[in-house]
Design an enzyme around this catalytic site. Structure first.
Site, PDB file in Angstrom:
ATOM      1  N   GLY A  98       3.422  -6.787  12.367  1.00  0.00           N
ATOM      2  CA  GLY A  98       3.866  -7.262  11.069  1.00  0.00           C
ATOM      3  C   GLY A  98       3.441  -8.687  10.794  1.00  0.00           C
ATOM      4  O   GLY A  98       4.029  -9.627  11.311  1.00  0.00           O
TER       5      GLY A  98
ATOM      6  N   ASN B 230       0.819  -1.209   0.000  1.00  0.00           N
ATOM      7  CA  ASN B 230       0.000   0.000   0.000  1.00  0.00           C
ATOM      8  C   ASN B 230       0.847   1.251   0.000  1.00  0.00           C
ATOM      9  O   ASN B 230       1.969   1.272   0.494  1.00  0.00           O
ATOM     10  CB  ASN B 230      -0.957   0.022   1.201  1.00  0.00           C
TER      11      ASN B 230
ATOM     12  N   GLY C  71       1.496  -7.747   5.972  1.00  0.00           N
ATOM     13  CA  GLY C  71       0.894  -9.070   5.896  1.00  0.00           C
ATOM     14  C   GLY C  71       1.903 -10.180   6.159  1.00  0.00           C
ATOM     15  O   GLY C  71       3.060  -9.929   6.506  1.00  0.00           O
TER      16      GLY C  71
ATOM     17  N   CYS D 209       6.695   5.448   8.210  1.00  0.00           N
ATOM     18  CA  CYS D 209       5.989   5.223   6.946  1.00  0.00           C
ATOM     19  C   CYS D 209       7.039   5.269   5.837  1.00  0.00           C
ATOM     20  O   CYS D 209       7.805   6.216   5.741  1.00  0.00           O
ATOM     21  CB  CYS D 209       4.923   6.291   6.741  1.00  0.00           C
TER      22      CYS D 209
HETATM   23  C1  LIG Z   1      -3.505   0.274   4.431  1.00  0.00           C
HETATM   24  C2  LIG Z   1      -2.482   0.498   5.496  1.00  0.00           C
HETATM   25  C3  LIG Z   1      -2.368   1.746   6.084  1.00  0.00           C
HETATM   26  C4  LIG Z   1      -1.429   1.989   7.066  1.00  0.00           C
HETATM   27  N1  LIG Z   1      -1.343   3.217   7.636  1.00  0.00           N
HETATM   28  C5  LIG Z   1      -0.480   3.448   8.655  1.00  0.00           C
HETATM   29  C6  LIG Z   1      -0.431   4.677   9.339  1.00  0.00           C
HETATM   30  O1  LIG Z   1      -1.176   5.595   9.037  1.00  0.00           O
HETATM   31  N2  LIG Z   1       0.458   4.840  10.347  1.00  0.00           N
HETATM   32  C7  LIG Z   1       1.302   3.825  10.733  1.00  0.00           C
HETATM   33  O2  LIG Z   1       2.085   4.027  11.664  1.00  0.00           O
HETATM   34  N3  LIG Z   1       1.270   2.628  10.123  1.00  0.00           N
HETATM   35  C8  LIG Z   1       0.407   2.419   9.093  1.00  0.00           C
HETATM   36  N4  LIG Z   1       0.372   1.191   8.482  1.00  0.00           N
HETATM   37  C9  LIG Z   1       1.288   0.136   8.926  1.00  0.00           C
HETATM   38  C10 LIG Z   1       0.596  -0.808   9.917  1.00  0.00           C
HETATM   39  O3  LIG Z   1       0.222  -0.134  11.073  1.00  0.00           O
HETATM   40  C11 LIG Z   1       1.535  -1.958  10.286  1.00  0.00           C
HETATM   41  O4  LIG Z   1       2.712  -1.437  10.877  1.00  0.00           O
HETATM   42  C12 LIG Z   1       1.936  -2.789   9.086  1.00  0.00           C
HETATM   43  O5  LIG Z   1       0.889  -2.888   8.160  1.00  0.00           O
HETATM   44  C13 LIG Z   1       2.398  -4.189   9.475  1.00  0.00           C
HETATM   45  O6  LIG Z   1       1.391  -4.890  10.161  1.00  0.00           O
HETATM   46  P1  LIG Z   1       0.371  -5.925   9.412  1.00  0.00           P
HETATM   47  O7  LIG Z   1       1.206  -6.872   8.624  1.00  0.00           O
HETATM   48  O8  LIG Z   1      -0.382  -6.565  10.525  1.00  0.00           O
HETATM   49  O9  LIG Z   1      -0.484  -5.087   8.531  1.00  0.00           O
HETATM   50  C14 LIG Z   1      -0.570   0.949   7.472  1.00  0.00           C
HETATM   51  C15 LIG Z   1      -0.675  -0.312   6.884  1.00  0.00           C
HETATM   52  C16 LIG Z   1      -1.612  -0.548   5.905  1.00  0.00           C
HETATM   53  C17 LIG Z   1      -1.667  -1.903   5.287  1.00  0.00           C
END
Ligand SMILES: Cc1cc2nc3c(=O)[nH]c(=O)nc-3n(C[C@H](O)[C@H](O)[C@H](O)COP(=O)(O)O)c2cc1C
Ligand SMILES: Cc1cc2nc3c(=O)[nH]c(=O)nc-3n(C[C@H](O)[C@H](O)[C@H](O)COP(=O)(O)OP(=O)(O)OC[C@H]3O[C@@H](n4cnc5c(N)ncnc54)[C@H](O)[C@@H]3O)c2cc1C
Ligand SMILES: Cc1cc2nc3c(=O)[nH]c(=O)nc-3n(C[C@H](O)[C@H](O)[C@H](O)COP(=O)(O)OP(=O)(O)OC[C@H]3O[C@@H](n4cnc5c(N)ncnc54)[C@H](O)[C@@H]3O)c2cc1C
Ligand SMILES: Cc1cc2nc3c(=O)[nH]c(=O)nc-3n(C[C@H](O)[C@H](O)[C@H](O)COP(=O)(O)O)c2cc1C
Ligand code: FES
Ligand code: FES
Lengths: 313, 258, 313, 258
Positions: free
Chosen positions: A242, A70, A216, A129
């Protein structure tokens, strides 16, 4: 039945599963929904000083089940519009952690004060980010930058401050150490991994912004390595993020050293019901392994594992 | 799934609306939508106006800059499609009142087709600003639906909003279900008029969309996400969404009155 | 039929698909087998000054189909034992690229001379193994280190030198720039991504070494981002590596800017026949897209994609 | 797949050999092997000596440090298992000569069981250094196989290597197939003796193993990888592997004479 509750930097959470920032995080009703679905706490979308529409679409590319790319571009309504959303989430009983992003320590501190005023229980600083120009890793990618921002924020508010760091660096633990030295109450790791997809038929990047961040299942091993490496180098608690989509994934993070975990992408692939499944699954798993609580699991994988006979039962 | 498809056909439906047809394998049901990627441009949610077989279609009305540019797309050009996403209309009620405004016909036309195929009796109250803008007028007629028209300027059918004839039909006729898609203020009126006579309503609702995966929260509607819980909602669901007919969120997530 | 041949730093390859280092790379017969299976060239296992057994097992953890974690620990028979293996591969007609790893520029240069003497067509420098203590990223993780090693090797030999860099850094392109300035003929990216797996039942890391490197489909988006970012910052050719298992994956890399690609983990999941399938698949795909050759695809995704009307057919 | 299992049973088979039984779901065939992870220790390739049902087993002979330590594993301890990997013995030939040396019986026992279940006539030439080391002697007898023994010290059966009786049996008897597992020099002799009478041979070959996925090249044997192309090879395949019976590679990939 194993006790799932955890303490995180002064917050008492009913279970270690937090909604990750950026997922179900723009509307207060969604945050409330994640709480009702069983999340131990919810992290808001990262909020800035003024509203941002984010990047144009396409903002997402999905890899069947194992990954998501993303580049949303930090869309958010701005801190002045956001208190009503937090109020709605708090009214539902959610423990809310306010995530903020800024361009420099001063902007972070200013946002921190405003976010604190909404009644959130803690702050998470988005220093990580991988694709937002002028924010995220661009301003929080080195230990010096992390330290400067955390220091300014810690001075500005009384709330626990969680520094969310990037995996896109040679030494994530150095970022965590800098956050600890600057007074952070906890470190969360990881944000997404810098990544890209190309559509070969259109011969161009799929995302409008080009580069994006991978999340993911694909990044679980990457996040685990970061948490494992950081654990022995700081003494403040860690939040693992993560690729968590099963109780076993979460337990891996706890054993690697995380006190709590955040769940993001699994919400897209499995729905918000994932929080209920994670909590009950972790409870069963801890029982099965003879662990009385989630707390007991924290850091277990670091016990010096000598090489000798097979492990006792 | 996501694929890049070639536009096979382009049909100018009204002065501000075109249909693009393309081959896309995945099965789809009336009510579902796809994300349409205009390669040098944006990616937008569009209902499938043709859902059967592989020759699918979307029908785009020029609303803003991107949709206006999309009118220029010619057969042979490539566009990206992902989906289909969301839920669908249940086509089984016997007597259906359909209230369509603006581009709402895009999603309602295939739904009416499905209902007619099951032998349903369908009355379509179709509204637009002016006669040439009445979307899928002939298509509805060809299906054997009863058509009641309304235009803002009176150039076809009744003069005024389509809610006028819709409310009258609800009072007079006897229906088993009401389907509606169009401007949200219109849909809200339809919901309350149907409620007055005790009829269940299915509304296809639009919100800003980004991920279409139930994740980014852009399309939040009360406790729902339009991309996965909708786009078709029941009147009861909408009663629990305080924003329905009142505000939506722009790309930044900021609340905007409708 | 599209022309698959590519020129890489003076090497003429029948197709852009190279066997990645560390896979089928210890025995000359295996290298020959990869050549017979259709690889455009083969990169040897990374070879050091003296033999190393590598880390004890477990050295590998597999994620069904989408990823592989390994910490082999750079097992290799040592440069003095290796010439017979290269001879066997060359006898079968393979274009052999010799991969080497050392602890400092001097050791790299010494190895480079010995490897050059075996008759390899080019050298690849492993500056990027994420888990070998005293080697890989530990000695080649910064631009200065990359520059110093490449400079010394380029001075020592006349062969084309390919610098293989790590994704575990905030700015991979800076490493590539350093390699170019120091005289490298090409850059390959990426090596594996630092990662970890924990077995929750045994409460310990799965791999004997603890940390390892992630490869396979999971890292394709990460490798693509590196290649895409590096492409516009260097003028020497790029070799794309990471998660390639289909012709479409390979074409993504070419469009991102790679002149050739390396394939590793796909050999584990799909067998060595993957090389034949990749070559024929790429040929079909290029034809379908109206591209006359693999060369034409290189960097295509970088054409300034303005925002306006949809792309012509 | 990989799983962590609890050792259910431990059987001391010979003074230097133990069998560990554990529950492991995946289907397996005689000839296949698993990677056995001794958690504070190494992970080693071991043939499945029990392949039927979920109560699988491996039979480990103390060869070096790790296997020696593995003799101390007690019921209740946890070990990691991944696999099964590799190919298997075809159990259909009618009359089979089996030549087993050292720990070779571990993989041959379940194969003979499978052949007997299909009604095959099996003669097992079983060799060891000394009588108590004759692995699965009773198990082979219980299957109804004809047993011919050889020990280096003459404490049971013929004195000398098992290749002696094996070569004689090949000259005298009439067999449809020969199976062998044991020291490679022994297997090489069996292959050539069988070749002399025109009989096909299946050899279960060992090489150093790390990935077991056909990737790391540790187990290279000529143009093959023992982990995926083997461990059971035909005499014809082995004829194209110049290293068979001559050298193997150690953990570093260095060639070592056998
Ligand atoms: C669509 C999307 C938007 C995200 N927006 C933010 C955000 O605004 N701030 C942030 O710190 N992390 C953001 N993240 C990162 C997530 O908080 C997380 O650190 C990352 O996706 C890994 O975790 P996951 O594999 O469970 O998604 C975003 C992730 C996704 C997929
Ligand atoms: C489920 C669903 C199905 C739809 N089906 C159709 C259809 O069949 N035919 C049709 O013509 N239109 C349909 N729309 C509406 C269509 O997506 C918008 O009209 C279009 O996105 C406007 O784009 P624009 O850039 O031209 O407009 P803008 O100038 O950007 O804005 C015009 C309006 O469109 C909204 N809009 C802009 N981008 C998006 C977006 N990504 N998601 C949602 N709204 C957006 C804006 O908020 C604004 O209200 C549907 C919307 C949804 C949510
Ligand atoms: C497919 C296969 C099936 C096997 N089945 C059995 C069996 O059923 N029963 C049994 O007792 N043994 C079996 N072995 C052999 C067994 O794996 C080795 O004897 C064991 O690994 C020796 O370990 P060690 O550490 O005790 O010995 P070491 O002291 O390390 O060395 C002794 C010998 O074992 C070899 N060895 C060490 N590690 C490995 C390894 N990872 N892979 C292969 N060889 C290694 C060494 O090269 C040396 O020749 C099998 C081997 C293979 C390849
Ligand atoms: C088992 C294994 C061993 C490897 N050994 C080496 C090595 O010795 N030297 C090196 O430069 N890269 C090594 N690599 C990295 C690969 O060459 C490649 O950069 C990486 O695996 C990504 O490509 P893939 O996804 O196609 O496997 C190894 C990778 C694997 C999986
Ligand atoms: S469009 Fe992202 S949640 Fe619906
Ligand atoms: S053990 Fe790695 S290739 Fe066979």
């Amino acid at each position: 039945m194993a006790d799932l509750s955890v303490d995180l930097a002064g917050l008492r959470l009913r279970n270690p599963f937090l909604l990750a920032s950026g997922v179900w995080g723009e509307s207060g009703e969604s945050l409330a929904g994640a709480h009702r679905a069983g999340a131990g706490g919810v992290v808001t979308k990262s909020i800035g000083s003024v509203g941002r529409p984010g990047y144009p679409n396409p903002t997402i590319e999905s890899y069947d089940g194992w990954g998501l790319l993303n580049a949303m571009g930090l869309p958010n309504p701005g801190i002045d519009e956001y208190p009503q959303e937090i109020a709605a989430a708090r009214a539902a009983g959610a423990t809310v952690i306010g995530s903020i992003f800024g361009a420099d320590p001063g902007e972070f501190a200013d946002l921190a004060r405003k976010m604190a005023a909404t009644g959130v229980a803690a702050l998470e600083l988005n220093l990580s980010c991988p694709h937002a120009e002028g924010y995220g890793t661009e301003v929080g990618g080195t230990p010096a930058e992390v330290g400067a921002i955390v220091r300014e924020v810690v001075r500005a508010v009384r709330l626990p401050v969680i520094a969310k760091i990037t995996p896109n660096t040679s030494d994530p633990a150095a970022l965590a150490e800098a956050a600890e030295r600057a007074g952070a109450s906890a470190v969360s790791a990881i944000n997404t991994v810098r990544a890209l997809a190309i559509d070969v038929r259109l011969a161009r990047p799929v995302l409008a912004h080009g580069l994006g961040g991978l999340s993911g299942r694909a990044i679980k091993p990457v996040g685990l390595a970061c948490v494992y490496q950081i654990f022995s180098r700081i003494s403040i608690p860690l939040v693992g993020v993560g690729g968590i989509s099963t109780a076993e994934d979460a337990l891996e993070y706890l054993m690697a050293g995380a006190r709590a975990v955040e769940v993001g992408t699994a919400v897209a692939f499995e729905g918000i019901g994932v929080f209920g499944r994670l909590a009950s699954g972790l409870s069963v798993l801890l029982d099965e392994l003879g662990l009385g609580s989630a707390r007991e699991a924290v850091g277990l994988a670091h016990r010096g594992a000598g090489r000798g006979a097979a492990s006792p039962a | 799934m996501r694929a890049v498809v070639r536009v096979e056909e382009r049909v100018a439906e009204t002065p501000t609306t075109v249909t693009l047809r393309f081959r896309y394998e995945p099965d789809a049901s009336p009510g579902q939508f796809v994300m349409v990627w205009l390669p040098d441009d944006d990616e937008l949610p569009m209902s499938l106006s043709y859902t059967r077989g592989t020759l699918k279609g979307v029908t785009i009305k020029a609303m803003g800059e991107t949709t206006r540019r999309s009118l220029g797309i010619a057969p042979g050009q490539r566009i990206g499609i992902r989906g289909p996403y969301g839920n669908c209309f249940d086509p089984t009620p016997r007597r259906i009142l359909v209230v369509a405004g603006g581009s709402g016909s895009a999603v309602l036309a295939p739904a009416v087709e499905a209902a007619r195929a099951l032998g349903g009796e369908v009355t379509v109250a179709l509204g637009a600003t002016t006669a040439p803008e009445l979307l899928f007028r002939e298509r509805f007629e060809a299906m054997g639906a009863r058509l009641v028209l309304a235009t803002d300027d009176g150039s076809a059918g009744e003069k005024g909003f389509v809610t006028g004839p819709a409310e009258r039909l609800l009072r007079e006729g006897s229906f088993d279900a009401v389907w509606t898609c169009g401007p949200e203020v219109m849909m809200r009126k339809v919901v309350s008029a149907a409620g007055a006579v005790g009829l269940p309503v299915r509304c296809s609702v639009e919100r800003h969309m980004k991920c279409a995966l139930g994740m980014c929260d852009a399309c939040a509607l009360g406790p729902f996400h339009v991309c996965v819980d909708g786009p078709v909602f029941t009147d009861r669901q909408l009663a629990s969404a305080e924003d329905f007919g009142r505000f939506h969120r722009d790309a930044s997530g900021r609340r905007r009155p409708l």
